[in-house]
Design an enzyme around this catalytic site. Structure first.
Site, mmCIF file in Angstrom:
data_model
loop_
_atom_site.group_PDB
_atom_site.id
_atom_site.type_symbol
_atom_site.label_atom_id
_atom_site.label_comp_id
_atom_site.label_asym_id
_atom_site.label_seq_id
_atom_site.Cartn_x
_atom_site.Cartn_y
_atom_site.Cartn_z
ATOM 1 N N ASP A 33 0.842 -1.377 0.149
ATOM 2 C CA ASP A 33 -0.172 -0.445 0.840
ATOM 3 C C ASP A 33 0.485 1.071 -0.441
ATOM 4 O OD1 ASP A 33 -2.552 1.365 -0.332
ATOM 5 O OD2 ASP A 33 -2.296 1.441 2.088
ATOM 6 N N HIS A 50 2.925 3.668 -8.749
ATOM 7 C CA HIS A 50 2.321 1.778 -8.377
ATOM 8 C C HIS A 50 3.975 1.218 -9.623
ATOM 9 C CE1 HIS A 50 -1.347 2.312 -7.676
ATOM 10 N NE2 HIS A 50 -1.991 2.486 -8.798
ATOM 11 N N LEU A 144 11.647 -20.023 -2.478
ATOM 12 C CA LEU A 144 10.556 -19.783 -2.254
ATOM 13 C C LEU A 144 9.598 -19.309 -3.260
ATOM 14 C CD1 LEU A 144 10.089 -16.404 -0.883
ATOM 15 C CD2 LEU A 144 10.550 -15.692 -2.852
HETATM 16 C C1 IPE Z 1 -5.194 -2.908 0.148
HETATM 17 O O1 IPE Z 1 -4.778 -1.497 0.087
HETATM 18 C C2 IPE Z 1 -5.410 -3.708 -1.339
HETATM 19 C C3 IPE Z 1 -4.065 -3.826 -1.513
HETATM 20 C C4 IPE Z 1 -2.744 -2.858 -1.372
HETATM 21 C C5 IPE Z 1 -3.955 -4.241 -2.890
HETATM 22 P P1 IPE Z 1 -5.956 0.019 -0.805
HETATM 23 O O2 IPE Z 1 -5.427 0.915 -0.995
HETATM 24 O O3 IPE Z 1 -6.682 -1.369 -1.802
HETATM 25 O O4 IPE Z 1 -6.590 -0.062 0.571
HETATM 26 P P2 IPE Z 1 -7.829 0.568 1.453
HETATM 27 O O5 IPE Z 1 -8.642 0.801 0.650
HETATM 28 O O6 IPE Z 1 -6.531 1.561 1.892
HETATM 29 O O7 IPE Z 1 -8.436 -0.224 2.635
HETATM 30 C C1 IPE Z 2 -0.864 0.350 -3.430
HETATM 31 O O1 IPE Z 2 -1.288 1.189 -3.334
HETATM 32 C C2 IPE Z 2 -2.197 -0.555 -4.870
HETATM 33 C C3 IPE Z 2 -2.633 -1.088 -4.729
HETATM 34 C C4 IPE Z 2 -3.952 -1.364 -4.150
HETATM 35 C C5 IPE Z 2 -3.115 -1.666 -6.424
HETATM 36 P P1 IPE Z 2 -2.615 2.180 -3.388
HETATM 37 O O2 IPE Z 2 -2.906 2.702 -5.244
HETATM 38 O O3 IPE Z 2 -3.666 2.257 -2.372
HETATM 39 O O4 IPE Z 2 -1.925 3.632 -2.760
HETATM 40 P P2 IPE Z 2 -2.527 4.451 -1.637
HETATM 41 O O5 IPE Z 2 -2.670 3.681 -0.639
HETATM 42 O O6 IPE Z 2 -3.346 5.597 -2.870
HETATM 43 O O7 IPE Z 2 -1.586 5.641 -1.718
HETATM 44 MG MG MG Z 3 -3.789 2.665 -0.545
#
Ligand code: IPE
Ligand code: IPE
Ligand code: MG
Length: 224
Positions: A33, A50, A144
């Site tokens: 995240d 990303h 792994l």
């Molecule tokens: C959790 O992150 C899901 C992934 C990393 C794939 P999100 O950014 O989607 O989750 P929320 O919205 O903060 O709960």
């Molecule tokens: C996690 O990073 C990536 C995915 C959920 C695929 P985010 O895109 O949720 O990044 P934030 O949480 O908005 O910073």
């Molecule tokens: Mg996120």
């Protein structure tokens, strides 16, 4: 992220300064995240975040091999992430395909077994094909297990497990009274894997966001 992991690992050294492998997790889980926020801080588009996330993942996989961690499960795309803008979803899917194509030779060389968990049938065809290829090619590797959660949701996984168990009962393989915790663990997508010992969530969010709800019952959590 990697520097944080490094710090964590340094705390796992014994008195002689050597890495104490007995104190390392066997199964590490990561909620990937904070990509968007990382990009915003740098004045970049979310997709750049990303991309940086994929780079970090490359290093993490290498570190896990080096540190003799046996299983790495990463949350890459949740069942809820489809609600994001269409362009972001398609950029994420393209990145997945690109990552698998580029990394497969090295993953293979390092003895990494690629797996995926989630409702994979809903992913774009190309992503499914690359995943299938990676899984087949690396199936006999055993340094792994690299488990990628895609279109994964823990509640969906529990629903699917209930369906699986019902089918076992219906076919006479199992009696309702024989269903126990072990049965449920076995029916999950992670069926043959031990539960994670450590969960890391960078970005500071104190949430599980529908990740491995059953499997994390006793897992140590690190949110950073
Ligand atoms: C959790 O992150 C899901 C992934 C990393 C794939 P999100 O950014 O989607 O989750 P929320 O919205 O903060 O709960
Ligand atoms: C996690 O990073 C990536 C995915 C959920 C695929 P985010 O895109 O949720 O990044 P934030 O949480 O908005 O910073
Ligand atoms: Mg996120």
């Amino acid at each position: 992220m990697l520097s944080f992991l490094n710090r964590w690992y340094r705390s796992r050294h014994n008195k002689d300064g050597n890495l104490d492998f007995k104190r390392l997790p066997r199964h590490l889980a990561i909620i990937m995240d904070g990509n968007g926020r990382w990009a915003r801080r740098k004045g970049l588009p979310r997709v750049a975040g990303h991309r940086a996330g994929v780079e970090a993942l490359r290093d993490i996989v290498k570190a896990c091999v080096e540190w003799k961690i046996k299983i790495l499960t990463v949350y890459a795309f949740s069942t809820e992430n489809w609600k994001r803008p269409r362009e972001e979803v398609s950029a994420l899917m393209d990145l997945l395909v690109e990552y698998l194509r580029q990394e497969l030779p090295e993953l293979q060389q390092e003895g990494v077994q690629v797996r995926a968990i989630g409702r994979l049938e809903a992913l774009p065809q190309q992503a499914q094909a690359e995943l299938a290829r990676a899984r087949e090619l690396t199936a006999s590797n055993n340094r792994l297990i690299f488990n990628v959660a895609l279109n994964y949701g823990s509640r969906a996984e529990l629903v699917d497990a209930c369906r699986k168990i019902s089918a076992w009962v219906e076919s006479g393989k199992l009696r309702p009274g024989e269903i126990n915790e072990e049965t449920i663990s076995r029916a999950l997508y992670t069926g043959d894997l031990p539960d994670p010992d450590l969960l890391i969530r960078p970005s500071g969010e104190m949430r599980l966001s529908n990740f491995l709800l059953w499997q994390l019952a006793y897992t140590e959590l690190w949110v950073k």
